[in-house]
Design an enzyme around this catalytic site. Sequence first.
Site, mmCIF file in Angstrom:
data_model
loop_
_atom_site.group_PDB
_atom_site.id
_atom_site.type_symbol
_atom_site.label_atom_id
_atom_site.label_comp_id
_atom_site.label_asym_id
_atom_site.label_seq_id
_atom_site.Cartn_x
_atom_site.Cartn_y
_atom_site.Cartn_z
ATOM 1 N N LYS A 79 0.809 -1.218 0.000
ATOM 2 C CA LYS A 79 0.000 0.000 0.000
ATOM 3 C C LYS A 79 0.846 1.274 0.000
ATOM 4 C CE LYS A 79 -4.205 -1.688 2.185
ATOM 5 N NZ LYS A 79 -5.137 -1.558 3.323
ATOM 6 N N CYS A 135 -12.879 -2.740 10.454
ATOM 7 C CA CYS A 135 -13.804 -2.680 9.326
ATOM 8 C C CYS A 135 -14.034 -4.057 8.715
ATOM 9 C CB CYS A 135 -13.241 -1.771 8.243
ATOM 10 S SG CYS A 135 -13.018 -0.100 8.807
#
Length: 245
Positions: free
Chosen positions: A83, A185
Site C-alpha cells: 500500500k 472494518c
Amino acid sequence: MNDDQLLRYSRHLLLPEIEVAGQEKLLNAKVLLIGLGGLGSPIAMYLTAAGVGELVIVDHDRVEMSNLQRQIIHRTRALGQPKAESAAEALWAMNPDTRITAITHKLDEEQLTEQANQADLIIDATDNFTTRHLINRVSVATSTPLVSGAAIRFEGQITVFDRRQDDSPCYHCLYPDNGDENLTCSESGVISPLVGVIGSMQALEAVKLLAGQPTLHGRLLMFDGLYSQWQTLKLSKDNHCPVCS
Ligand SMILES: [Zn+2]
C-alpha cells in the site's frame, strides 16, 4: 517560493490565516502518516496537494480487492502491491514539492520513535487498538503532536493530542483499556465516503496545526454518518494515566 508555487498555492495565500508564512511552514514540515487505508488515502492526498514538504508514509499491508471500495488512493492495477508503494506512486504524480518516503514494513516502537523524532506531526490512520496505543506512547514520549481519527460502520471521530500544550490528554486517557477489543472494518463494515469525511477532517487539523492555527486539541469530534450529526466532547487529562502522567 517560486512562481509555480505562488500559483499552485494561491488559494492558500489568499487566506489571512495562512498567507506566505503559513505556506512556508507547510513546505518546511515533515509529517509521519501511519496507515494508507481508508483514512490515510485522503490524508496523504490532501497533505501532498496542500504542499507539505515531506511525508513519510507507513503501511505493511498490500492492496486487496476489498480495500478498493473506500481506499481511494489505490488503483485496481495496484492489487497485491504494498500500500505504501501504491500510495507513493499516486502522490509523486500529484505534487513535485512533496518528498515522499514509503515504508512498507511494520515499525517497532524504537523505529517508530526514531521516525517521530524527525517529524513535526504524527497522523494515526490505522484501524486497531494495539497500533493506536503504540503510536500514542511514541507521540507522548517524543512530544510530537498526534492527529487521531477512526471510522467504522457509519460512525467516525477525530481529535488532536498536543503535548506542547498544558494539561494535554493522550489517547490512553480517552481509551484506557488496552485490552483485546479490536473492532475493525473487516468485521463490522464501513460506508465508503465516511472514511473520506473523517480522513479529510484529519488532513484539515494537520494543515492547521502545521500552519499554527487553532485545532481540535482538547476536544473529540464525533460524527454520526447515518443521521448526519456532529457532536463535540471536551477531553480532559487522566491524572492517573500511566502513559502521560
Ligand atoms: Zn494519558
